[in-house]
Design an enzyme around this catalytic site. Structure first.
Site, PDB file in Angstrom:
ATOM      1  N   GLY A  31       0.800  -1.218   0.000  1.00 54.91           N
ATOM      2  CA  GLY A  31       0.000   0.000   0.000  1.00 54.91           C
ATOM      3  C   GLY A  31       0.831   1.266   0.000  1.00 54.91           C
ATOM      4  O   GLY A  31       2.022   1.239  -0.290  1.00 54.91           O
ATOM      5  N   LEU A  33       0.475   3.665  -2.107  1.00 56.60           N
ATOM      6  CA  LEU A  33       0.903   3.565  -3.498  1.00 56.60           C
ATOM      7  C   LEU A  33       1.585   4.830  -3.996  1.00 56.60           C
ATOM      8  O   LEU A  33       1.202   5.931  -3.629  1.00 56.60           O
ATOM      9  CB  LEU A  33      -0.313   3.274  -4.396  1.00 56.60           C
ATOM     10  N   GLU A  35       4.037   6.304  -7.710  1.00 56.76           N
ATOM     11  CA  GLU A  35       4.104   6.077  -9.157  1.00 56.76           C
ATOM     12  C   GLU A  35       4.839   4.794  -9.523  1.00 56.76           C
ATOM     13  O   GLU A  35       4.605   4.229 -10.587  1.00 56.76           O
ATOM     14  CB  GLU A  35       4.752   7.270  -9.844  1.00 56.76           C
ATOM     15  N   HIS A  37       4.494   1.928  -8.029  1.00 53.23           N
ATOM     16  CA  HIS A  37       3.455   0.889  -8.074  1.00 53.23           C
ATOM     17  C   HIS A  37       2.582   1.072  -9.314  1.00 53.23           C
ATOM     18  O   HIS A  37       2.202   0.093  -9.967  1.00 53.23           O
ATOM     19  CB  HIS A  37       2.553   0.981  -6.836  1.00 53.23           C
ATOM     20  N   GLN A  61       7.480  -9.750   7.708  1.00 53.14           N
ATOM     21  CA  GLN A  61       8.739  -9.308   7.095  1.00 53.14           C
ATOM     22  C   GLN A  61       9.369  -8.121   7.813  1.00 53.14           C
ATOM     23  O   GLN A  61      10.349  -7.559   7.338  1.00 53.14           O
ATOM     24  CB  GLN A  61       8.538  -9.026   5.611  1.00 53.14           C
ATOM     25  N   LYS A 184      11.705   6.110  -6.369  1.00 51.78           N
ATOM     26  CA  LYS A 184      10.433   6.316  -5.664  1.00 51.78           C
ATOM     27  C   LYS A 184      10.268   5.235  -4.610  1.00 51.78           C
ATOM     28  O   LYS A 184      10.552   4.064  -4.866  1.00 51.78           O
ATOM     29  CB  LYS A 184       9.271   6.229  -6.650  1.00 51.78           C
ATOM     30  N   SER A 185       9.821   5.647  -3.436  1.00 56.60           N
ATOM     31  CA  SER A 185       9.626   4.694  -2.340  1.00 56.60           C
ATOM     32  C   SER A 185       8.629   5.268  -1.352  1.00 56.60           C
ATOM     33  O   SER A 185       8.611   6.486  -1.118  1.00 56.60           O
ATOM     34  CB  SER A 185      10.968   4.471  -1.628  1.00 56.60           C
TER      35      SER A 185
HETATM   36  O1  PAF Z   1       7.671  -5.218  -2.019  1.00 55.31           O
HETATM   37  C1  PAF Z   1       6.727  -5.220  -1.208  1.00 55.31           C
HETATM   38  O2  PAF Z   1       5.935  -4.280  -1.110  1.00 55.31           O
HETATM   39  C2  PAF Z   1       6.546  -6.430  -0.284  1.00 55.31           C
HETATM   40  O3  PAF Z   1       7.766  -6.954   0.107  1.00 55.31           O
HETATM   41  C3  PAF Z   1       5.644  -7.516  -0.899  1.00 55.31           C
HETATM   42  C4  PAF Z   1       6.268  -8.129  -2.135  1.00 55.31           C
HETATM   43  C5  PAF Z   1       4.280  -6.947  -1.238  1.00 55.31           C
HETATM   44  C6  PAF Z   1       5.440  -8.649   0.118  1.00 55.31           C
HETATM   45  O4  PAF Z   1       4.860  -8.183   1.291  1.00 55.31           O
END
Ligand code: PAF
Length: 282
Positions: A31, A33, A35, A37, A61, A184-185
């Site tokens: 989420g 989001l 650009e 994505h 993670q 972008k992040s």
């Molecule tokens: O790259 C990401 O946003 C996450 O690591 C992913 C691939 C959606 C897994 O949670």
């Protein structure tokens, strides 16, 4: 656009599309989001008939001292962006839906994790691989789209797909950058104004490294030291890693040849930024 919050709901929709022989393009995200994505969605739309976007901030993670609680979330905004990008379904489960019980088995990634982000984030790629395997099983996509900004993640997922013969094509997509080069992040929002300006030096140092390689330099240590000196002189961030590795095996190299990745992680006060370039050396 449909919003499916449960696995059953999502699977019913996908099954119907599969019966109609539609290909399923899948863009997994956490989420918030941006650009980057949206460019994955755009690419998915070029190849696939029906697009599923997942939004799930995966607790598995994140390490105990990482930013799971603080990770930026804004579903309304995401919904609007996904809708204007013509996503067909957002899969938006909560943690209980994905992990109703303690898992009895998880993926343990053995290769390509003792380097880059895996070194300072033990268990991170086990969490990524586990959730991605679950998502692949739930969505059953024809193709899944991942950004090369997280090149190590892409390598881990490609290896898992090969190891377990998963029937999905992993599509690698170029890193999307701001005009000044910053990748972008979602984490860029954590930067102060000064840090945001300094962060452009990450890509500048990668380009400098490419220039040196273009001029014939083949010693990875010389490149590493040049990048380190650049980042130390021009930013207030601290270097987490600078690595030059074979790609996609992510093995150390003594001399630069074939395909390699040059990857950087730089820590600012509230954000740890990563970036990389891959290059094929003839
Ligand atoms: O790259 C990401 O946003 C996450 O690591 C992913 C691939 C959606 C897994 O949670």
């Amino acid at each position: 656009m449909i919003i499916a919050r449960t696995i059953t709901e999502l699977q019913k929709i996908v099954l119907e599309k599969k019966k109609q022989r539609k290909s399923i393009g899948f863009v997994p995200t956490m989420g918030y989001l941006h650009e980057g994505h949206l460019s994955l969605i755009e690419k998915a739309k070029k190849h696939d008939d029906f697009i599923v976007l997942s939004i799930f901030v995966n607790p598995l993670q994140f390490g105990p001292n990482e930013d799971f609680d603080r990770y930026p979330r804004d579903f309304e905004r995401d919904e609007m962006l996904a809708n204007s990008a013509n996503v067909d379904v957002i899969f938006y489960p909560d943690v209980n839906e994905m992990y109703p019980n303690d898992l009895s088995a998880t993926i343990s990634v053995k290769k390509g994790v003792g380097v880059l982000c895996g070194k300072s984030r033990p268990g991170h790629f086990d969490g990524v691989a586990t959730v991605v395997l679950k998502l692949f099983n739930i969505v059953q996509p024809t193709r899944a789209y991942f950004g090369m900004k997280d090149a190590q993640q892409v390598a881990v997922i490609e290896n898992m797909v090969a190891d377990f013969n998963l029937p999905v094509n992993v599509m690698k997509c170029d890193t999307l950058r701001e005009e000044d080069g910053l990748a972008k992040s979602s984490r860029n929002v954590y930067l102060t104004n000064d840090e945001r300006n300094e962060a452009t030096e990450i890509y500048a140092s990668l380009k400098q490294a490419l220039g040196l390689i273009g001029a014939g330099e083949r010693n990875p240590n010389v490149i590493k030291e040049t990048i380190k000196a650049h980042l130390q002189a021009k930013t207030s961030g601290s270097v987490d890693y600078i690595e030059l590795l074979a790609y996609p095996s992510l093995k150390e190299v003594d001399t630069l040849e074939d395909e390699i990745i040059i990857a950087i992680a730089l820590k600012f006060r509230q954000a740890r930024l990563i970036d990389n370039v891959t290059i094929t050396i003839k």
